[in-house]
Design an enzyme around this catalytic site. Sequence first.
Site, mmCIF file in Angstrom:
data_model
loop_
_atom_site.group_PDB
_atom_site.id
_atom_site.type_symbol
_atom_site.label_atom_id
_atom_site.label_comp_id
_atom_site.label_asym_id
_atom_site.label_seq_id
_atom_site.Cartn_x
_atom_site.Cartn_y
_atom_site.Cartn_z
ATOM 1 N N SER A 63 38.479 39.115 31.735
ATOM 2 C CA SER A 63 39.787 39.418 32.315
ATOM 3 C C SER A 63 40.675 38.181 32.510
ATOM 4 O O SER A 63 41.010 37.499 31.548
ATOM 5 C CB SER A 63 39.536 40.150 33.637
ATOM 6 O OG SER A 63 40.717 40.533 34.233
ATOM 7 N N ASP A 303 47.491 40.384 32.442
ATOM 8 C CA ASP A 303 46.378 39.444 32.458
ATOM 9 C C ASP A 303 45.625 39.472 31.129
ATOM 10 O O ASP A 303 46.033 40.162 30.188
ATOM 11 C CB ASP A 303 45.445 39.721 33.652
ATOM 12 C CG ASP A 303 44.643 40.989 33.485
ATOM 13 O OD1 ASP A 303 45.088 41.884 32.748
ATOM 14 O OD2 ASP A 303 43.548 41.099 34.079
ATOM 15 N N ASP A 307 44.826 44.754 31.985
ATOM 16 C CA ASP A 307 44.748 45.855 32.943
ATOM 17 C C ASP A 307 45.536 45.557 34.217
ATOM 18 O O ASP A 307 45.487 46.326 35.176
ATOM 19 C CB ASP A 307 43.293 46.262 33.252
ATOM 20 C CG ASP A 307 42.459 45.140 33.826
ATOM 21 O OD1 ASP A 307 42.989 44.038 34.024
ATOM 22 O OD2 ASP A 307 41.257 45.374 34.073
ATOM 23 N N ASN A 415 47.567 42.478 43.046
ATOM 24 C CA ASN A 415 47.629 41.709 41.804
ATOM 25 C C ASN A 415 48.070 42.531 40.586
ATOM 26 O O ASN A 415 48.054 42.031 39.470
ATOM 27 C CB ASN A 415 46.275 41.044 41.530
ATOM 28 C CG ASN A 415 45.158 42.067 41.421
ATOM 29 O OD1 ASN A 415 45.379 43.191 40.973
ATOM 30 N ND2 ASN A 415 43.958 41.693 41.815
ATOM 31 N N ARG A 533 36.993 36.667 52.424
ATOM 32 C CA ARG A 533 35.947 37.483 51.784
ATOM 33 C C ARG A 533 35.392 36.745 50.563
ATOM 34 O O ARG A 533 36.101 35.925 49.959
ATOM 35 C CB ARG A 533 36.478 38.875 51.390
ATOM 36 C CG ARG A 533 37.576 38.853 50.369
ATOM 37 C CD ARG A 533 37.915 40.247 49.865
ATOM 38 N NE ARG A 533 37.061 40.676 48.784
ATOM 39 C CZ ARG A 533 37.216 40.312 47.509
ATOM 40 N NH1 ARG A 533 38.190 39.498 47.153
ATOM 41 N NH2 ARG A 533 36.397 40.769 46.582
ATOM 42 N N PRO A 534 34.149 37.048 50.219
ATOM 43 C CA PRO A 534 33.606 36.416 49.023
ATOM 44 C C PRO A 534 34.178 37.101 47.793
ATOM 45 O O PRO A 534 34.331 38.327 47.776
ATOM 46 C CB PRO A 534 32.104 36.705 49.127
ATOM 47 C CG PRO A 534 32.018 37.967 49.924
ATOM 48 C CD PRO A 534 33.189 37.981 50.852
ATOM 49 N N GLY A 536 34.096 38.707 44.152
ATOM 50 C CA GLY A 536 33.059 39.407 43.398
ATOM 51 C C GLY A 536 33.083 39.006 41.931
ATOM 52 O O GLY A 536 32.350 39.565 41.122
HETATM 53 C C1 LIG Z 1 42.122 38.924 45.309
HETATM 54 C C2 LIG Z 1 42.019 39.418 43.924
HETATM 55 O O1 LIG Z 1 43.012 39.418 43.208
HETATM 56 N N1 LIG Z 1 40.825 39.875 43.530
HETATM 57 C C3 LIG Z 1 40.584 40.417 42.189
HETATM 58 C C4 LIG Z 1 39.338 39.841 41.589
HETATM 59 O O2 LIG Z 1 38.242 40.200 42.390
HETATM 60 P P1 LIG Z 1 37.486 39.221 43.375
HETATM 61 O O3 LIG Z 1 36.322 40.033 43.864
HETATM 62 O O4 LIG Z 1 38.445 38.895 44.463
HETATM 63 O O5 LIG Z 1 37.147 38.011 42.568
HETATM 64 O O6 LIG Z 1 39.142 40.390 40.284
HETATM 65 C C5 LIG Z 1 38.949 41.810 40.265
HETATM 66 C C6 LIG Z 1 38.693 42.235 38.838
HETATM 67 O O7 LIG Z 1 39.764 41.954 37.998
HETATM 68 C C7 LIG Z 1 40.165 42.498 40.870
HETATM 69 O O8 LIG Z 1 39.943 43.874 40.922
HETATM 70 C C8 LIG Z 1 40.427 41.927 42.263
HETATM 71 O O9 LIG Z 1 41.593 42.469 42.804
HETATM 72 MG MG LIG Z 2 41.923 42.247 34.045
#
Ligand SMILES: CC(=O)N[C@H]1[C@@H](OP(=O)(O)O)O[C@H](CO)[C@@H](O)[C@@H]1O
Ligand SMILES: [Mg+2]
Length: 591
Positions: A63, A303, A307, A415, A533-534, A536
């Site tokens: 992504s 991106d 998506d 986002n 938050r961590p 993912g």
């Molecule tokens: C704050 C942020 O933008 N987090 C994104 C990012 O996830 P994180 O778990 O925050 O790394 O990538 C995900 C997949 O594309 C998306 O769904 C999510 O919104």
């Molecule tokens: Mg994406």
Amino acid sequence: MAVDLLGQLRLYPLHEDAKPSYGTAGFRSRAELLPSTVFRCGALMALRAGALRQVTGIVITASHNPEQDNGVKLVDPSGNMLDSTWEGMADALCQAKTGHRAMQELTRIKQTWNVTTGGTVMLAHDTRSSANSLCQAASAGVAAVAGTAEAPLLLATPQLHWMVAQRNQGQPYSEADYFDSLLGAFEQLVSTFCSSASAQFWRPAFPPSPGKRQSPDSADFPLLTHLFVPQEVSVDAANGVGASKLAVASKRLNLLGLSIKLLNDGKAGGLNSNCGADYVQKEQACPSGFRSVIPGSRCASIDGDADRLLYFVPHKTRGIELLDGDRIAVLAATLLNRILQGRPAALPDSSFQEGAAGNEQVQMGIVQTAYANGASTAYVHDCLTSCKVVSTPTGVKHLHHAAAAFNIGIYYEANGHGTILFSPDMLAMLRQGQQGSWQQELSLLSKLMNQAVGDALSGLLLVEYALGRLGWGLQDWIDLYQDLPSRQLKVPVPDRSVFTTTHAEMRLLTPNALQGLIDSSVAVVEKGRCFVRPSGTENVVRVYAEAASQTEADKLANTIAQLIPEHCPVASNRSGGAYSGWPESLKRWLT
Ligand SMILES: CC(=O)N[C@H]1[C@@H](OP(=O)(O)O)O[C@H](CO)[C@@H](O)[C@@H]1O
Ligand SMILES: [Mg+2]
């Protein structure tokens, strides 16, 4: 011929630095750590296909992450992401240290699901150079459980999700069908509802001024005579797979007066490198490659796997006015609300109320995450009263399910990741509508919006249609509400698993004491809100702060970010050996 599963598993050993974990959107890491994970996911998705006697899918993509990363997104027969009940099995399988242990996990899955051979798996990949070898690993994994891996296709993530869903419903599912469905719906919407003949049934929007929400009826606007004004949108394609896909769409859109000027189309510049929706949102800055774009013009950014979608307006300086996913959701809710009112021209203006439901039986909701700007949530509460707001943890898998509970569920992450879902009951009801009716309009919107997952092309068509239909310019959309200043930071950590959350990720459970410190910092900031938050998808902890002023939001985010290192256990050499102690970049950033 019997397949030597153990022998195959041993050809794809778990890299000693790999630490696979099913995160927000599947598995992700540096590409060289992934072959074992991808092979095993191939086997897993083939078994899921076999168990459910339907086709599943795998997208090889990371992504918005850098070119050197890659990942797997797993697609369920419904076209949604892998059912959460299988995530634990995916983790156990991919984390198994040896081929033998992995085989035991696969045997357990086969027994639990009473499945002996794998089914069919559709494969797709983005533009990353590691795609080829990882697609081979996925295909080998499918074949190792006697499944059928289809030839990998270069696709945007939402395209494969759409194709899997369509195929399992017995509907046309090729890439050409995908474009026909979305673009055909857009063409029909524009020609049926944005012609000068239909315009008289539509009341132009009232652009409220921030902080002064007047009744829409007090607007002194003339009726429009035509609605779909030719537009040019400069799109930052993140140097990713979306560029070639948007190029296909733009040929048809041109005929309708929508001209897409593609920038960062992959001919020069790196994937997601100083460009793309994640960069634009997190940096709140214009992507590279936009020097020739006139300040004030209509721009969008997608991106690396197309998506996510954001709109923005470049300022004369480097800054931008960002129209994020929250704002797309509000625009969509405004449009849908007005359509639901089915407001014919004969109705006196005074009967029109922005918030009132047009059709009491239709339950409409907006699903957001903790990252939604507080001003957007307040706007929906105050001005779109017929629309419920729900908050879920981060990740489309959570938002999608919450949105499916409504007749019309709008979900967008800030986002720009999202879509609009129409429930089966709603779709059945809409099918009865006549040509030109509000039911037909909604039915076409359900085809325009990818029903399987968030889709940047759907989002772009929705925004352009909504603005055209409402007779709005970008400024009208911007003026709906004023975002609260916010700041998002990421702090690399040796082990993000020590951070656990509750209340839709808005509060920390561990490390102990950190939440108390966040609370006391927030308490002294006007309109302050902050959470940690961590991630993912990356080895980082994310900090989000909001406040009445940008200075205060920056200060709050920085204060909390600086607390993080002291609340982490001493850096070990885990996480793929990426960190031994705190990285220089973090130390530099903290000072
Ligand atoms: C704050 C942020 O933008 N987090 C994104 C990012 O996830 P994180 O778990 O925050 O790394 O990538 C995900 C997949 O594309 C998306 O769904 C999510 O919104
Ligand atoms: Mg994406």
